[in-house]
Design an enzyme around this catalytic site. Structure first.
Site, PDB file in Angstrom:
ATOM      1  N   ASP A  11       0.858  -1.185   0.000  1.00  0.00           N
ATOM      2  CA  ASP A  11       0.000   0.000   0.000  1.00  0.00           C
ATOM      3  C   ASP A  11       0.894   1.235   0.000  1.00  0.00           C
ATOM      4  O   ASP A  11       1.668   1.456   0.928  1.00  0.00           O
ATOM      5  CB  ASP A  11      -0.895  -0.013   1.249  1.00  0.00           C
ATOM      6  CG  ASP A  11      -2.011   1.020   1.176  1.00  0.00           C
ATOM      7  OD1 ASP A  11      -2.071   1.758   0.171  1.00  0.00           O
ATOM      8  OD2 ASP A  11      -2.807   1.088   2.120  1.00  0.00           O
ATOM      9  N   ASP A 105      -2.831   2.490  -6.005  1.00  0.00           N
ATOM     10  CA  ASP A 105      -1.846   2.539  -4.924  1.00  0.00           C
ATOM     11  C   ASP A 105      -1.753   1.285  -4.072  1.00  0.00           C
ATOM     12  O   ASP A 105      -1.078   1.296  -3.043  1.00  0.00           O
ATOM     13  CB  ASP A 105      -2.107   3.746  -4.027  1.00  0.00           C
ATOM     14  CG  ASP A 105      -3.486   3.701  -3.373  1.00  0.00           C
ATOM     15  OD1 ASP A 105      -4.324   2.890  -3.797  1.00  0.00           O
ATOM     16  OD2 ASP A 105      -3.721   4.498  -2.446  1.00  0.00           O
ATOM     17  N   GLU A 106      -2.392   0.195  -4.478  1.00  0.00           N
ATOM     18  CA  GLU A 106      -2.256  -1.021  -3.680  1.00  0.00           C
ATOM     19  C   GLU A 106      -2.428  -2.261  -4.544  1.00  0.00           C
ATOM     20  O   GLU A 106      -3.112  -2.235  -5.568  1.00  0.00           O
ATOM     21  CB  GLU A 106      -3.220  -1.045  -2.493  1.00  0.00           C
ATOM     22  CG  GLU A 106      -4.675  -1.059  -2.852  1.00  0.00           C
ATOM     23  CD  GLU A 106      -5.568  -1.192  -1.629  1.00  0.00           C
ATOM     24  OE1 GLU A 106      -5.221  -1.967  -0.709  1.00  0.00           O
ATOM     25  OE2 GLU A 106      -6.611  -0.537  -1.602  1.00  0.00           O
TER      26      GLU A 106
END
Length: 433
Positions: A11, A105-106
């Site tokens: 993350d 983003d993850e």
């Protein structure tokens, strides 16, 4: 659960805000809030400096300004976020062929497919440390938090424990020891409504949830939700990391240079998008029952509406009729920056003449308004003929103020210009294919 800690969740920390701080040296170490900057805007991401003042995602911009008035409030630069995300995903795919992105983003990574010499705790811990260092390198200084465990659920939980710029590895056999003291809200799907139902039943922690029978949870929350919570409370999560997800929907969307306010124009755009969705579905042999629209308003608020048909269709005209009717339920008077049409509930057959025989609809001619020649949202990239690259510090009353700096320079000078100064230009993002 697996017998090894071989699922990794990565993350990126405060991603949108971190990219802005990377590219704007004068903002490093200072509160940065990315999202809608108007009175009805919504926070997309807040830097950790802003979070100390109680600012968080999905908070109204108005409340964020009240809590942290000295923060830099910036509009999003999604081309920069997408480009940075692509670098990170490439690093993950170099580690393992099984990477499941969840958003920009993850992502999950299956370390069992990474060709490691073994999956002992020491080995995967070293891999996690090397991965974080590599992400820091390829992104120009961004940090990521990593969780490694025996299931997706545990890896996701672990990645929340040492933020920002940290790592938690959950040794096999210790999963329940980690979970039991935690609040039930760490479980995916336990939002405010479910948490309140559990609270009324005297259930606050996962240890208390673990004591409740499956039948009791099903009575309390329904079959699917109750069974799922019963499993996760016991750290049972058999989901695999899926590098290629099965196609679940077909959609088309567009973002527009200037906010749309003309309802007929929006309907025309939806009609055109629906036609393209239908064409894609027929090309791939799909049909679907659920038609949905996505509308992002001028303040970044994103709305969606859907309607499920009695039988599957791949007909663009049918999809368009449903999409236009869904738009009619929304208030778009403030302006729309994004429109999209999608179809889900995919099948491989079509019910002909779903709405009965209808004449071909007349194609609505769609002419988008010319984008404004000067548009200066806060945070946008600009170039001045003499001063070079910079970003919009603020604008209003016919004046735009620019800070001249880049990711590779020290904090730069601030200058103000008339908004129609011919020497000042928006630095357009790269054209997407």
């Amino acid at each position: 659960m697996r017998s090894t800690a071989s699922i990794l969740h990565l993350d990126l920390d405060a991603f949108f805000a971190a990219v802005e701080q990377r590219d704007k040296p004068s903002l490093r170490g200072k509160p940065v809030i990315v999202g809608g900057t108007g009175g009805r805007g919504v926070v997309a991401t807040a830097s950790y400096e802003a979070r100390r003042f109680g600012v968080g995602s999905a908070m109204s911009t108005r409340e964020a300004r009240a809590r942290c008035p000295h923060a830099a409030f910036l509009s999003g630069r999604f081309h920069a976020y997408r480009e940075t995300s692509a670098r990170v995903m490439q690093v993950l795919r170099e580690l393992s062929p099984l990477v499941e992105p969840l958003s920009l983003d993850e992502a999950f990574v299956d370390l069992a497919a990474a060709g490691l010499p073994d999956l002992e705790v020491a080995t995967v811990t070293e891999v996690g440390a090397q991965l974080r260092a590599r992400v820091h390198e390829v992104t120009g200084g961004l940090t990521a938090t990593v969780g490694i465990a025996s299931s997706k659920f545990l890896a996701k939980v672990a990645s929340e424990l040492d933020k920002p710029d940290g790592m938690t590895v959950v040794p096999p056999g210790t999963e329940l020891d980690l979970l039991r003291p935690m609040k039930v809200t760490v479980i995916p799907g336990v939002g405010p409504a479910t948490a309140e139902r559990l609270r009324r039943a005297g259930i606050h922690t996962i240890a208390e949830l673990e004591q409740v029978s499956e039948d009791e949870l099903v009575r309390l929350l329904g079959q699917a939700h109750g069974h799922g919570l019963w499993q996760l409370a016991r750290a049972q999560d058999p989901r695999s990391v899926l590098a290629e997800r099965e196609t679940k929907s077909v959609s088309v969307e567009g973002t527009y240079d200037s906010d749309l306010t003309d309802r007929r124009l929006m309907e025309g755009l939806l009609t055109r998008q629906a036609k393209e969705v239908g064409t894609r579905m027929r090309k791939n042999g799909f049909s679907g029952r659920t038609v949905s629209i996505k509308v992002r308003l001028h303040d970044f608020t994103t709305l969606s509406r859907s309607s499920t048909l009695s039988s599957p269709t791949d007909d663009g005209a049918t999809i368009g009729r449903v999409a236009r009717s869904l738009l009619g339920d929304l208030d778009t008077t403030g302006g729309v920056r994004l429109l999209g049409v999608g179809v889900s509930g995919l099948a491989d057959w079509v019910q002909e003449d779903l709405f009965g025989e209808t004449a071909d609809e007349e194609e609505v001619e769609v002419t988008l308004p010319e984008p404004p020649r000067r548009s200066w949202p806060p945070g946008a990239d600009v170039v001045h003929d003499e001063m070079g690259p910079g970003w919009v510090w603020g604008s209003g009353s016919g004046v735009v103020t620019v800070r001249f700096e880049t990711a590779d320079t020290p904090p730069g000078p601030v200058r103000s210009y008339k908004s129609d100064d011919p020497a000042l230009h928006r630095a357009e993002p790269p054209t997407e294919e």
